[in-house]
Design a protein around this motif. Structure first.
Motif, PDB file in Angstrom:
ATOM      1  N   VAL A 118      59.778  52.353  49.533  1.00  0.00           N
ATOM      2  CA  VAL A 118      58.542  52.232  50.303  1.00  0.00           C
ATOM      3  C   VAL A 118      57.345  52.388  49.379  1.00  0.00           C
ATOM      4  N   PHE A 119      57.403  53.339  48.464  1.00  0.00           N
ATOM      5  CA  PHE A 119      56.328  53.555  47.511  1.00  0.00           C
ATOM      6  C   PHE A 119      56.131  52.308  46.652  1.00  0.00           C
ATOM      7  N   SER A 120      57.226  51.712  46.176  1.00  0.00           N
ATOM      8  CA  SER A 120      57.141  50.503  45.355  1.00  0.00           C
ATOM      9  C   SER A 120      56.527  49.345  46.143  1.00  0.00           C
ATOM     10  N   LEU A 121      56.910  49.188  47.392  1.00  0.00           N
ATOM     11  CA  LEU A 121      56.338  48.129  48.223  1.00  0.00           C
ATOM     12  C   LEU A 121      54.841  48.346  48.415  1.00  0.00           C
ATOM     13  N   GLY A 122      54.418  49.580  48.580  1.00  0.00           N
ATOM     14  CA  GLY A 122      52.994  49.897  48.732  1.00  0.00           C
ATOM     15  C   GLY A 122      52.219  49.506  47.491  1.00  0.00           C
ATOM     16  N   ILE A 123      52.772  49.796  46.328  1.00  0.00           N
ATOM     17  CA  ILE A 123      52.100  49.426  45.074  1.00  0.00           C
ATOM     18  C   ILE A 123      52.017  47.910  44.946  1.00  0.00           C
ATOM     19  N   LEU A 124      53.114  47.208  45.277  1.00  0.00           N
ATOM     20  CA  LEU A 124      53.100  45.747  45.210  1.00  0.00           C
ATOM     21  C   LEU A 124      52.057  45.159  46.150  1.00  0.00           C
ATOM     22  N   ALA A 125      51.944  45.702  47.361  1.00  0.00           N
ATOM     23  CA  ALA A 125      50.952  45.210  48.319  1.00  0.00           C
ATOM     24  C   ALA A 125      49.534  45.445  47.795  1.00  0.00           C
ATOM     25  N   ALA A 126      49.293  46.607  47.191  1.00  0.00           N
ATOM     26  CA  ALA A 126      47.969  46.907  46.641  1.00  0.00           C
ATOM     27  C   ALA A 126      47.641  45.965  45.490  1.00  0.00           C
ATOM     28  N   LEU A 127      48.611  45.702  44.629  1.00  0.00           N
ATOM     29  CA  LEU A 127      48.386  44.775  43.508  1.00  0.00           C
ATOM     30  C   LEU A 127      48.121  43.350  44.007  1.00  0.00           C
ATOM     31  N   ALA A 128      48.862  42.917  45.020  1.00  0.00           N
ATOM     32  CA  ALA A 128      48.646  41.586  45.578  1.00  0.00           C
ATOM     33  C   ALA A 128      47.246  41.483  46.186  1.00  0.00           C
ATOM     34  N   GLY A 129      46.828  42.518  46.896  1.00  0.00           N
ATOM     35  CA  GLY A 129      45.489  42.537  47.479  1.00  0.00           C
ATOM     36  C   GLY A 129      44.419  42.480  46.402  1.00  0.00           C
ATOM     37  N   ALA A 130      44.600  43.223  45.328  1.00  0.00           N
ATOM     38  CA  ALA A 130      43.636  43.218  44.227  1.00  0.00           C
ATOM     39  C   ALA A 130      43.581  41.842  43.572  1.00  0.00           C
ATOM     40  N   ALA A 131      44.725  41.176  43.407  1.00  0.00           N
ATOM     41  CA  ALA A 131      44.748  39.839  42.806  1.00  0.00           C
ATOM     42  C   ALA A 131      44.000  38.839  43.682  1.00  0.00           C
ATOM     43  N   ILE A 132      44.175  38.932  44.985  1.00  0.00           N
ATOM     44  CA  ILE A 132      43.464  38.032  45.903  1.00  0.00           C
ATOM     45  C   ILE A 132      41.969  38.278  45.818  1.00  0.00           C
ATOM     46  N   LEU A 133      41.549  39.525  45.796  1.00  0.00           N
ATOM     47  CA  LEU A 133      40.136  39.870  45.719  1.00  0.00           C
ATOM     48  C   LEU A 133      39.515  39.338  44.431  1.00  0.00           C
ATOM     49  N   VAL A 134      40.188  39.529  43.307  1.00  0.00           N
ATOM     50  CA  VAL A 134      39.693  39.025  42.025  1.00  0.00           C
ATOM     51  C   VAL A 134      39.590  37.499  42.065  1.00  0.00           C
ATOM     52  N   SER A 135      40.581  36.836  42.655  1.00  0.00           N
ATOM     53  CA  SER A 135      40.553  35.369  42.757  1.00  0.00           C
ATOM     54  C   SER A 135      39.369  34.904  43.592  1.00  0.00           C
ATOM     55  N   LEU A 136      39.099  35.553  44.708  1.00  0.00           N
ATOM     56  CA  LEU A 136      37.964  35.177  45.557  1.00  0.00           C
ATOM     57  C   LEU A 136      36.646  35.367  44.830  1.00  0.00           C
ATOM     58  N   ILE A 137      36.492  36.478  44.120  1.00  0.00           N
ATOM     59  CA  ILE A 137      35.255  36.736  43.369  1.00  0.00           C
ATOM     60  C   ILE A 137      35.094  35.687  42.279  1.00  0.00           C
ATOM     61  N   TYR A 138      36.154  35.367  41.572  1.00  0.00           N
ATOM     62  CA  TYR A 138      36.099  34.373  40.510  1.00  0.00           C
ATOM     63  C   TYR A 138      35.702  33.009  41.063  1.00  0.00           C
ATOM     64  N   MET A 139      36.319  32.617  42.198  1.00  0.00           N
ATOM     65  CA  MET A 139      36.026  31.305  42.784  1.00  0.00           C
ATOM     66  C   MET A 139      34.579  31.242  43.258  1.00  0.00           C
ATOM     67  N   ARG A 140      34.037  32.322  43.819  1.00  0.00           N
ATOM     68  CA  ARG A 140      32.662  32.338  44.292  1.00  0.00           C
ATOM     69  C   ARG A 140      31.697  32.182  43.126  1.00  0.00           C
ATOM     70  N   HIS A 141      31.946  32.838  42.014  1.00  0.00           N
ATOM     71  CA  HIS A 141      31.039  32.788  40.860  1.00  0.00           C
ATOM     72  C   HIS A 141      31.223  31.529  40.031  1.00  0.00           C
ATOM     73  N   SER A 142      32.338  30.856  40.162  1.00  0.00           N
ATOM     74  CA  SER A 142      32.557  29.677  39.337  1.00  0.00           C
ATOM     75  C   SER A 142      32.094  28.382  40.005  1.00  0.00           C
ATOM     76  N   ARG A 143      31.560  28.449  41.229  1.00  0.00           N
ATOM     77  CA  ARG A 143      31.034  27.241  41.883  1.00  0.00           C
ATOM     78  C   ARG A 143      29.803  26.746  41.150  1.00  0.00           C
ATOM     79  N   LYS A 144      29.756  25.516  40.938  1.00  0.00           N
ATOM     80  CA  LYS A 144      28.616  24.897  40.264  1.00  0.00           C
ATOM     81  C   LYS A 144      27.928  23.948  41.218  1.00  0.00           C
TER      82      LYS A 144
END
Length: 146
Positions: A118-144
């Motif tokens: 359960v602890f490992s799944l929680g860490i994986l979910a947190a990492l996946a959420g962080a990756a999505i957030l970073v991707s959204l921020i990157y896509m917003r700033h990279s629009r030209k």
């Protein structure tokens, strides 16, 4: 001395009454077949459901049996200990070193398997959420705009 705790931590005396199916547990170990590295002790490997040990509830898998009816088990073969159990009579007194319990603030490997998963799944979910957030921020700033 049925169930008494000894000053040396974790040592307990347990008296079991032999039932129709014996004492209701299996053992491993001995000088001829070590179960724990550098320890030729005798350990409880399985508690049989509805056996004398299971009904009593104090003996657990992983406990180390130190003596049977006052006979010390140090430096005995597995076969010799089996014979001691076989001839021990109806009421059998065991001196037992309870297995060490692990605390949740210990290393991950000491946690029960389901909590560790359960602890490992929680860490994986947190990492996946962080990756999505970073991707959204990157896509917003990279629009030209052109």
């Amino acid at each position: 001395m049925n169930g008494s705790l000894h000053p040396s931590s974790g040592v307990v005396d347990i008296t079991l009454k032999r039932g129709p199916a014996g004492l209701g547990f299996n053992i491993v170990g001995g000088v001829d077949q070590q179960y724990v590295v550098n320890d030729s002790g005798i350990y409880v490997s399985k508690i049989k459901e509805d056996g004398a040990a299971a009904l009593d509830g104090r003996l657990q898998e992983g406990d180390k049996i130190l003596a049977i009816n006052g006979i010390n088990l140090t430096d005995r073969t597995h076969k010799a200990v089996v014979e001691l159990f076989r001839t021990a009579g109806e009421d059998v007194e065991l001196r037992v070193l309870k297995k060490k319990s692990f605390h949740m603030n210990g290393p991950l490997g000491s946690q029960p398997e389901d909590q560790s998963s359960v602890f490992s799944l929680g860490i994986l979910a947190a990492l996946a959420g962080a990756a999505i957030l970073v991707s959204l921020i990157y896509m917003r700033h990279s629009r030209k705009s052109f």
